[in-house]
Design a protein around this motif. Structure first.
Motif, PDB file in Angstrom:
ATOM      1  N   ARG A 143      29.772 -40.380 -58.126  1.00 21.50           N
ATOM      2  CA  ARG A 143      31.077 -40.685 -57.528  1.00 21.50           C
ATOM      3  C   ARG A 143      31.674 -39.492 -56.784  1.00 21.50           C
ATOM      4  NH1 ARG A 143      35.079 -42.743 -60.464  1.00 21.50           N
ATOM      5  NH2 ARG A 143      33.930 -43.394 -62.323  1.00 21.50           N
ATOM      6  N   TYR A 172      34.689 -48.423 -56.631  1.00 25.48           N
ATOM      7  CA  TYR A 172      33.554 -48.409 -57.565  1.00 25.48           C
ATOM      8  C   TYR A 172      33.512 -49.687 -58.404  1.00 25.48           C
ATOM      9  CZ  TYR A 172      33.026 -43.588 -56.151  1.00 25.48           C
ATOM     10  OH  TYR A 172      32.839 -42.456 -55.405  1.00 25.48           O
ATOM     11  N   GLY A 176      29.613 -42.242 -52.176  1.00 23.78           N
ATOM     12  CA  GLY A 176      28.882 -41.559 -53.251  1.00 23.78           C
ATOM     13  C   GLY A 176      27.443 -41.349 -52.832  1.00 23.78           C
ATOM     14  N   VAL A 216      27.929 -46.212 -61.689  1.00 21.30           N
ATOM     15  CA  VAL A 216      28.651 -45.033 -61.190  1.00 21.30           C
ATOM     16  C   VAL A 216      28.666 -43.953 -62.258  1.00 21.30           C
ATOM     17  CG1 VAL A 216      30.841 -44.201 -60.269  1.00 21.30           C
ATOM     18  CG2 VAL A 216      30.073 -46.522 -59.749  1.00 21.30           C
TER      19      VAL A 216
END
Lengths: 83, 302
Positions: B167, B176, B242, B265
């Motif tokens: 992340r 996310y 990310g 994540v």
């Protein structure tokens, strides 16, 4: 801002375009640090990215947090550049 | 003479260890033939090349699970073979994956371009070490050995659909949350450039000028994720959410259209732990290959 860009890069990103002089300065400041641990510096319009080898840093420096060393070097590379 | 590309297939290139889209398979193939794991290999995509050998040559290929034929003999991935002058290697059935990496004992190089066309020659470096000499001796009376890297050993590394994404602190949690909500489907790949996904829509327009097109970077284009491969642009205006860690990139490299993919994540700290576990696994596999080769050499000398 600085952020960890995956597990093998630290990025410094600003909301403007770097000048040519700033870019040159980043590369010059990084040159003496280049090694098989701190592999390369990639400068784009508004990011400075230090690519490092986390495994080598973990093994050689006996650490489980390999981002610390490249992060300190990237801070030195960008110096007092403002966002 | 060296190695001749009779038919170039879809796209056949010589790649360095940094240039290979699947960075693990070239290391495995190189290790099997006694090369440095970072030696250049031949990368072949989806429809592999037809390759002719002009002298005794020790090879191994790894990556996508293709079978191959030399004459009427079946050739398998992750094993060592010796081919003779005139042998032609032709790949047949594909069970999974999309990229094959062919390593040649003693190394290879190209003359003009790393993109190989039909009729091109791959130059054999013949940088033979003592280990290469021993492997050649070992295979003097056998075209292959009775072992290879077991498919099950690689299954966990290649077959899972779960992908970590590291992340960014400045990306909102709701991005996310959408990313992990459902699986995404791979709907296309621009070879060596990017993989395109379709699934839950993500509306994200942060106030950034440009982003670094990092290998493994996950960017948003037309409200869908795009994942960067080796030849992606250095700088992009696409929003970046990310980055896929390197230890999952070889898995991504072998995915095909229609494959499902689920994001998880994680923070960079977790990625470092996972990377270290992966490196330890890799060392174990390399040691097992060393052991098997030494055992074969002892057997040969007895």
């Amino acid at each position: 801002m600085f952020f960890e860009n995956g597990e093998a890069a630290i990025t410094f990103q600003v909301k403007r375009v770097f000048t040519d002089k700033e870019r040159q300065t980043f590369l010059e400041r990084f040159a003496p640090h280049k090694s098989d641990e701190l592999e390369s510096l990639v400068v784009t319009e508004s990011t400075v990215n230090l690519l490092y080898n986390p495994t080598k840093i973990m093994e050689r420096h006996d650490t489980i947090e390999p981002a610390g060393i490249p992060f300190e070097v990237l801070k030195e590379v960008v110096g007092d550049v403002t966002e | 003479m060296s190695i001749i590309i009779q038919d170039k297939g879809l796209l056949t290139t010589i790649q360095s260890s940094n240039g290979a889209v699947d960075s693990l398979s070239p290391q495995l193939a190189n290790k099997l033939v006694g090369n440095s794991v970072d030696a250049d290999t031949v990368e072949m995509v989806v429809r592999p090349a037809v390759i002719q050998f002009t002298e005794p040559t020790v090879i191994a290929f790894s990556g996508a699970f293709f079978k191959a034929l030399v004459g009427d003999k079946t050739i398998y991935p992750n094993r060592i073979y010796i081919f003779d002058k005139g042998d032609v290697l032709q790949f047949t059935d594909i069970n999974r994956g999309s990229r094959i990496y062919l390593a040649v004992a003693g190394g290879i190089r190209y003359e003009k371009s790393n993109i190989l066309e039909s009729g091109d020659e791959i130059i054999m470096c013949r940088n033979y070490t003592e280990l290469h000499d021993e492997i050649f001796n070992m295979m003097r009376n056998n075209e292959t050995v009775s072992w290879g890297i077991d498919t099950y050993a690689l299954a966990e590394i290649y077959l899972s659909d779960d992908f970590h994404i590291v992340r960014r602190d400045d990306t909102p949690d709701e991005i996310y949350e959408k990313l992990i909500e459902r699986e995404y489907t791979i709907v296309g790949e621009r070879n060596r450039f990017a993989i395109y996904l379709k699934g839950e829509e993500i509306e994200f327009d942060p106030d950034r000028i440009d982003n670094y097109g990092i290998l493994g970077g996950v960017f948003i284009q037309d409200n869908q994720p795009v994942m960067a491969f080796n030849d992606f642009v250095t700088s992009t205006s696409l929003p970046h959410v990310g980055t896929i860690p390197s230890y999952h990139m070889h898995k991504l490299a072998q995915k095909t259209n229609g494959s499902l993919l689920k994001f998880k994540v994680i923070d960079a700290e977790d990625a470092h732990v996972e990377l270290y576990k992966f490196e330890m696994w890799k060392k174990t596999i390399f040691k097992a290959i060393d052991y098997k080769i030494k055992k074969e050499l002892v057997k040969e000398k007895m």
